[in-house]
Design a protein around this motif. Structure first.
Motif, mmCIF file in Angstrom:
data_model
loop_
_atom_site.group_PDB
_atom_site.id
_atom_site.type_symbol
_atom_site.label_atom_id
_atom_site.label_comp_id
_atom_site.label_asym_id
_atom_site.label_seq_id
_atom_site.Cartn_x
_atom_site.Cartn_y
_atom_site.Cartn_z
ATOM 1 N N GLN A 288 42.812 30.745 26.170
ATOM 2 C CA GLN A 288 43.261 29.416 26.617
ATOM 3 C C GLN A 288 42.166 28.436 26.234
ATOM 4 O OE1 GLN A 288 45.024 29.732 30.775
ATOM 5 N NE2 GLN A 288 43.920 31.634 30.628
ATOM 6 N N SER B 152 45.464 29.540 33.738
ATOM 7 C CA SER B 152 44.467 30.114 34.647
ATOM 8 C C SER B 152 43.997 29.099 35.685
ATOM 9 C CB SER B 152 43.257 30.622 33.864
ATOM 10 O OG SER B 152 43.564 31.848 33.270
ATOM 11 N N VAL B 153 43.745 27.895 35.223
ATOM 12 C CA VAL B 153 43.337 26.826 36.142
ATOM 13 C C VAL B 153 44.451 25.783 36.101
ATOM 14 C CG1 VAL B 153 41.579 25.092 36.673
ATOM 15 C CG2 VAL B 153 40.914 27.271 35.667
ATOM 16 N N ALA C 195 46.902 34.076 47.989
ATOM 17 C CA ALA C 195 46.518 34.498 46.649
ATOM 18 C C ALA C 195 45.170 33.926 46.233
ATOM 19 C CB ALA C 195 47.584 34.083 45.641
ATOM 20 N N ARG C 196 44.722 32.863 46.908
ATOM 21 C CA ARG C 196 43.468 32.217 46.528
ATOM 22 C C ARG C 196 42.480 32.324 47.677
ATOM 23 N NH1 ARG C 196 44.350 31.313 41.058
ATOM 24 N NH2 ARG C 196 46.579 30.911 40.848
ATOM 25 N N PHE D 267 40.485 28.626 41.375
ATOM 26 C CA PHE D 267 41.200 29.210 40.233
ATOM 27 C C PHE D 267 40.282 29.986 39.286
ATOM 28 C CE2 PHE D 267 44.015 25.710 41.427
ATOM 29 C CZ PHE D 267 45.250 26.324 41.365
ATOM 30 N N ASP E 152 40.575 33.620 37.699
ATOM 31 C CA ASP E 152 41.974 33.522 38.118
ATOM 32 C C ASP E 152 42.405 34.803 38.850
ATOM 33 O OD1 ASP E 152 42.671 35.446 36.258
ATOM 34 O OD2 ASP E 152 43.585 34.064 34.843
ATOM 35 N N VAL E 153 43.668 34.833 39.266
ATOM 36 C CA VAL E 153 44.120 35.952 40.105
ATOM 37 C C VAL E 153 43.991 37.309 39.421
ATOM 38 C CG1 VAL E 153 45.628 34.779 41.724
ATOM 39 C CG2 VAL E 153 46.484 35.352 39.448
ATOM 40 N N LEU E 154 43.941 37.312 38.088
ATOM 41 C CA LEU E 154 43.775 38.590 37.392
ATOM 42 C C LEU E 154 42.328 38.781 36.938
ATOM 43 C CD1 LEU E 154 47.089 38.808 35.323
ATOM 44 C CD2 LEU E 154 46.578 39.719 37.578
ATOM 45 N N GLY E 155 41.426 37.957 37.478
ATOM 46 C CA GLY E 155 40.010 38.162 37.214
ATOM 47 C C GLY E 155 39.499 37.535 35.929
ATOM 48 N N GLN E 156 40.345 36.797 35.226
ATOM 49 C CA GLN E 156 39.908 36.209 33.958
ATOM 50 C C GLN E 156 39.263 34.838 34.218
ATOM 51 O OE1 GLN E 156 40.405 38.459 31.406
ATOM 52 N NE2 GLN E 156 41.197 39.583 33.154
ATOM 53 N N LEU F 154 45.969 44.332 31.104
ATOM 54 C CA LEU F 154 44.551 44.318 31.452
ATOM 55 C C LEU F 154 43.918 45.668 31.115
ATOM 56 C CD1 LEU F 154 44.766 42.668 34.987
ATOM 57 C CD2 LEU F 154 44.265 41.556 32.826
ATOM 58 N N PHE G 10 40.042 43.804 39.112
ATOM 59 C CA PHE G 10 40.431 42.664 38.265
ATOM 60 C C PHE G 10 39.217 41.922 37.725
ATOM 61 C CE2 PHE G 10 44.250 43.174 40.925
ATOM 62 C CZ PHE G 10 45.172 43.318 39.912
ATOM 63 N N ALA G 11 38.174 41.810 38.560
ATOM 64 C CA ALA G 11 37.026 41.000 38.167
ATOM 65 C C ALA G 11 36.386 41.525 36.886
ATOM 66 C CB ALA G 11 36.010 40.963 39.290
ATOM 67 N N SER H 14 38.092 43.249 34.555
ATOM 68 C CA SER H 14 39.126 43.602 33.580
ATOM 69 C C SER H 14 39.071 42.644 32.397
ATOM 70 C CB SER H 14 40.497 43.517 34.243
ATOM 71 O OG SER H 14 40.820 42.176 34.501
ATOM 72 N N ALA I 135 50.227 29.745 44.037
ATOM 73 C CA ALA I 135 50.557 30.687 45.098
ATOM 74 C C ALA I 135 50.757 32.108 44.602
ATOM 75 C CB ALA I 135 51.819 30.228 45.825
ATOM 76 N N PRO J 255 49.976 35.587 43.361
ATOM 77 C CA PRO J 255 48.748 36.390 43.293
ATOM 78 C C PRO J 255 48.655 37.225 42.019
ATOM 79 C CG PRO J 255 50.102 36.931 45.227
ATOM 80 C CD PRO J 255 50.947 36.147 44.307
ATOM 81 N N LYS K 210 47.699 44.380 45.104
ATOM 82 C CA LYS K 210 47.347 43.455 46.185
ATOM 83 C C LYS K 210 48.254 43.628 47.397
ATOM 84 C CE LYS K 210 45.426 40.251 42.884
ATOM 85 N NZ LYS K 210 44.934 38.916 42.617
ATOM 86 N N LEU L 86 48.285 41.475 50.647
ATOM 87 C CA LEU L 86 48.862 40.125 50.737
ATOM 88 C C LEU L 86 50.290 40.126 51.277
ATOM 89 C CD1 LEU L 86 47.547 38.534 47.427
ATOM 90 C CD2 LEU L 86 46.522 38.501 49.676
#
Lengths: 203, 413, 296
Positions: free
Chosen positions: A199, B55-56, B202-203, B350, B353-357, C117, C127-128, C130, C192, C194, C281, C284
């Protein structure tokens, strides 16, 4: 004199207090209207959810037992008997230089197994179960299942391996050998499709 | 004079002014044109011209929105101390506080409009005509309370100014009722805005019960900071009378707010850093950066340092009662909260992001230009409103209007 | 009746107000129709038919192809579920691109409904650490496993709860869909979600004409517009006709499984009853209908 004054004051107070509820009532009515409008929206959507089709439309197609595609035999090699009928059957385990294409890649419990653990010595166009029962190549999964019973069970219910077609109707199964080379069943690594583009900021 | 004639009769006020006033208008106009050019590009090509990406997906615009809601909330909440301490120009404090609130709400709605992908479909949010997702969507609530708040403040301000203009007593009951409604509404708009983020599991960065209290505390730092300076200016250039003590009391109240804000932030940080769950990641990104991605670090520390300096300046009586240091403190706390809400609140929510990217976001030129457009419009509206208010309240502005009978004869002729 | 009338006249006023804006951008009556179109869930059957006919015409003009636009509703007694075998997935990304082609996702700016991923076996699901941009010669890479993520079709979806205009909802068969003509593009749903499953059309989407899939569903893969959110629908255009989703069909290792959760004989139910299953997750409480399992 004083008493009357007091009386008047009280009266005023009372009337003022009465006016407040009237305003409250007015705002209450406004709120009520808003609430009604909102409920009206909800009702409309509920009607939408009732539009589902009756169940029989989807289940009318009878679920079918698996239809197996022809096994992927190397071209020009089958029937095996075409060559083997002229050769003397030899049950001794040995290195075969004739079937280079197989021996060179063979990796299927190499230590303990060789051709005749799966192929029949006499009837060359058949596979052979440990029990001695002969098997066509289109039923090879039964042979695989001798050792990999759990996989066979999963495969029969469609959990191991791949299915295409209808999720609730006619399904198209693949044989074990469609995905796994029986002589070297481990999956070959493959080149991945390109990663997503990063991105990027616009400036 | 009827209320409908009111706008027409006060319009001439806007064209009266010295060179400085016109220079200021010209300046705003230039910024507006520059900003509108940016926004036009965004409208044309889509939000791709911003630096927001999947992502953001929310960033600078929403940060500004949040900040301005805080300003709007705090401006009106200042009525409470004015009432409690019985400061003399309470009517004026109410008027200028609500004028600020009106502009802040208008700007915050502006930031929502520029942030959405289909601004023309805004009507989908209206109850009855559209399908407002009430009560489950916090955004619907927010929209609803912001609009209500805007309407209440408009009614109060217009009523007060109109009454003063025609030299009649204002309807005390109406004004008092509305002001007393608008105070909890002020709390509500900022709380609901906090809930907007807070409600999202989620955040994890936002999913803290302290978010709404922290919002309110920070708003009570930044909102009065503007009024503090505005009151001094008004006092200097108009008949507006406010005692030093009142200004110092505002500053003192801001110290309490800053302390509470600081305390809440420390409580939040302690919980995150001591428990060290995976939620720590976002704070790490904000305060120290992750790997080579340290883009937010200067912002977050600038905000912290400015906030702390302001706190000290406001806390020490000597600097609080010195108008130079007081004003420096006011500017610093305002800037601190602006950076905190504009950058440090939304973006770390963000990132990763939620998938760690990790996608590194900083506002694009288009975003800055669009924000400049909204701020310049907001400032213009505020300038106009304040000018009208000053003319009516302090300069006894009036129009020579024909008497009703004369009007009739004129019409006949 | 009365309410309807006032509503219509209000809409007309809105139309007039918007008309000037639209006229400026040089659009025609079609744009006005689009502007005034109501939320899909409040449309009558006749209105839906009318919209679909005009859409087919519009697509024909725009892409030079005949489209079949379906609005087939859900079927009673069906709740779709998905399972993905983590022990099988090799991270080849074939599903990603099959999905792009089937669902007419924008090629530029690029939209992928599936993110694969790469994770380290040593760390487990983390995830962090990945990586979505992995690009070695060959996959699978030693010491790694792969976790494809797409819409988890939650039973308790956060994205639909937060939508301020009800432009997204869960269908009776469990698929979460978006009405592209109603979405205002506020992206609250993206905040919202996840699972990063929702994607925004930051610019006008672009799909090469010859790669356009003309078999589309109104709530699924029909061409989208700038400024709206889109997401995986389990290939609603395929599964409502009984077919498997495109990602299931393309997977070279058969890691992807799909079926009716309410049918005790289905593959998906077998997996839930016999395999070790996990959802992403879980804490959640979104209750996904997308399960990950270990086939071995």
């Amino acid at each position: 004199m004083n008493r009357t004054d007091n009386h008047i004051l009280k009266c005023r107070c009372g009337s003022q207090r009465k006016r407040m509820p009237a305003e409250l009532l007015r705002s209450g009515i406004v709120l009520l209207i808003v609430a009604l409008v909102i409920t009206a929206c909800h009702v409309k959507e509920k009607r939408y959810n009732e539009q589902v089709l009756p169940a029989e439309i989807m289940t009318s197609e009878q679920a079918e037992e698996f239809a197996v595609e022809a096994p992927p035999l190397t071209e020009g090699i089958f029937p095996c008997s075409e060559c083997h009928s002229e050769l003397e059957p030899n049950p001794t385990r040995r290195e075969l230089d004739w079937h280079e294409e197989v021996t060179s890649i063979f990796d299927h419990d190499k230590e303990n197994r060789w051709c005749l653990d799966c192929h029949d010595l006499i009837n060359r166009d058949s596979l052979r179960l440990a029990s001695g029962k002969l098997l066509g190549f289109d039923e090879s999964y039964k042979l695989c299942g001798q050792c990999h019973g759990e996989k066979l069970r999963d495969w029969r219910v469609g959990v191991h391996g791949k299915r295409i077609g209808q999720w609730n109707g006619q399904k198209h199964y693949l044989l074990c050998v469609h995905c796994h080379n029986p002589h070297a069943p481990k999956f070959e690594p493959m080149t991945p499709e390109p990663p997503p583009l990063p991105q990027k900021m616009s400036n | 004079m009827k209320l409908t004639q009111f706008p027409r009769s006060i319009l001439p006020i806007l064209s009266r002014g010295n060179r400085g006033y016109y220079a200021w208008l010209l300046f705003l106009l230039l910024i507006m044109v520059w900003g509108a050019g940016g926004y036009a590009k965004q409208l044309n090509h889509g939000l791709v011209t911003t630096n927001m990406r999947d992502s953001v997906s929310w960033a600078f615009y929403i940060g500004n929105f949040t900040f301005l809601v805080g300003i709007a909330a705090a401006a009106v909440m200042l009525v409470i101390p004015a009432y409690i301490y019985n400061w003399k120009p309470i009517k004026e404090i109410v008027i200028f506080g609500e004028l600020l609130a009106i502009c802040a709400v208008v700007m915050s709605i502006g930031f929502i409009v520029v942030d959405i992908g289909n601004p023309l479909r805004f009507w989908h949010m209206l109850p009855g005509i559209g399908t407002m997702n009430f009560p489950s969507s916090m955004l619907s609530w927010d929209f609803f309370v912001l609009l209500t708040y805007l309407c209440i403040n408009l009614v109060v301000v217009i009523h007060l100014l109109h009454r003063i203009f025609i030299k009649k007593d204002y309807n005390k009951k109406l004004v008092l009722t509305l002001v007393f409604v608008s105070i909890p509404m002020a709390v509500a708009i900022h709380t609901v805005t906090a809930f907007l983020y807070n409600a999202i599991p989620a955040r994890p960065f936002w999913n803290s019960a302290l978010l709404a209290p922290r919002f309110l505390a920070s708003a009570f730092c930044s909102g009065p900071a503007i009024l503090l300076i505005l009151f001094q200016l008004l006092r200097k250039f108009t008949r507006f009378e406010i005692k030093d003590e009142a200004i110092w009391t505002i500053a003192e109240l801001m110290v309490y707010a800053m302390f509470i804000y600081l305390f809440f932030s420390v409580a939040e940080l302690f919980k995150e850093f001591y428990s060290g769950t995976e939620h720590l990641l976002y704070w790490q990104y904000l305060l120290f950066g992750i790997g080579d991605n340290k883009e937010l670090v200067p912002y977050s520390w600038a905000s912290i340092i400015m906030g702390c300096i302001a706190f000290v300046l406001f806390l020490v009586p000597k600097t609080r009662k010195n108008f130079t240091t007081l004003n420096i403190g006011a500017v610093l706390i305002y800037a601190s909260v602006y950076v905190e809400k504009g950058i440090a609140l939304i973006i770390p929510g963000f990132t990763p992001d939620v998938l760690g990217q990790i996608y590194v976001y900083t506002p694009s030129m288009i975003e800055i230009r669009t924000a400049a457009l909204i701020f310049s419009v907001g400032f213009l509206v505020f300038t106009f409103l304040v000018k009208i208010a000053i003319a009516i309240i302090f300069e006894d502005y009036r129009v020579e209007e024909p008497m009703p009978e004369q009007q009739q004869t004129l019409e006949k002729a | 009746m009365k309410e309807d009338k006032s509503r219509r006249s209000f809409l007309k006023n809105m139309a007039l107000a918007a008309g000037s804006a639209i006229a400026l951008s040089g659009c025609d009556m079609k744009a006005l129709d689009h502007f005034l179109q109501k939320n899909f869930r409040t449309l009558s059957k006749a209105e839906v038919d009318e919209i679909i006919t005009s859409l087919q015409l519009e697509y024909k003009n725009k892409y030079g192809k005949d489209f079949t636009v379906s609005a087939k509703p859900a079927t009673d007694g069906i709740l779709f579920g998905y399972a993905l075998d983590l022990s099988r997935c090799i991270g080849c990304r074939k599903c990603v691109y099959a999905c792009v082609e089937e669902n007419n996702q924008s090629r530029g700016p690029q939209i992928h409904w599936i993110q694969v991923l790469q994770m380290e076996k040593e760390k487990g699901i983390d995830f962090a650490d990945s990586d979505v941009h992995y690009n070695p010669e060959k996959v699978p890479e030693e010491g790694h496993f792969y976790l494809p993520v797409q819409c988890q079709q939650c039973r308790n979806p956060q994205c639909t709860t937060v939508c301020p205009v009800k432009a997204t909802w869960q269908e009776p068969d469990g698929i979460v869909v978006v009405d592209y003509n109603w979405c205002i593009g506020c992206r609250y749903c993206m905040a919202a979600c996840p699972y990063g499953a929702r994607h925004f059309n930051w610019a006008e989407p672009s799909v090469p004409e010859d790669e356009m899939n003309t078999n589309v569903h109104y709530l699924g893969n029909r061409p989208r517009m700038k400024g709206v959110v889109e997401k995986c629908t389990f290939c609603i255009q395929r599964v409502r006709e009984g077919r498997y989703p495109a990602c299931v069909e393309v997977c070279p290792v058969g890691a992807r499984k799909f079926g009716n959760l309410l049918d005790p004989e289905s593959e998906i139910r077998y997996i839930l009853e016999n395999k070790r299953v996990l959802v992403l997750k879980q804490e959640l409480n979104t209750q996904p209908k997308f399960y990950y399992f270990f086939g071995v």
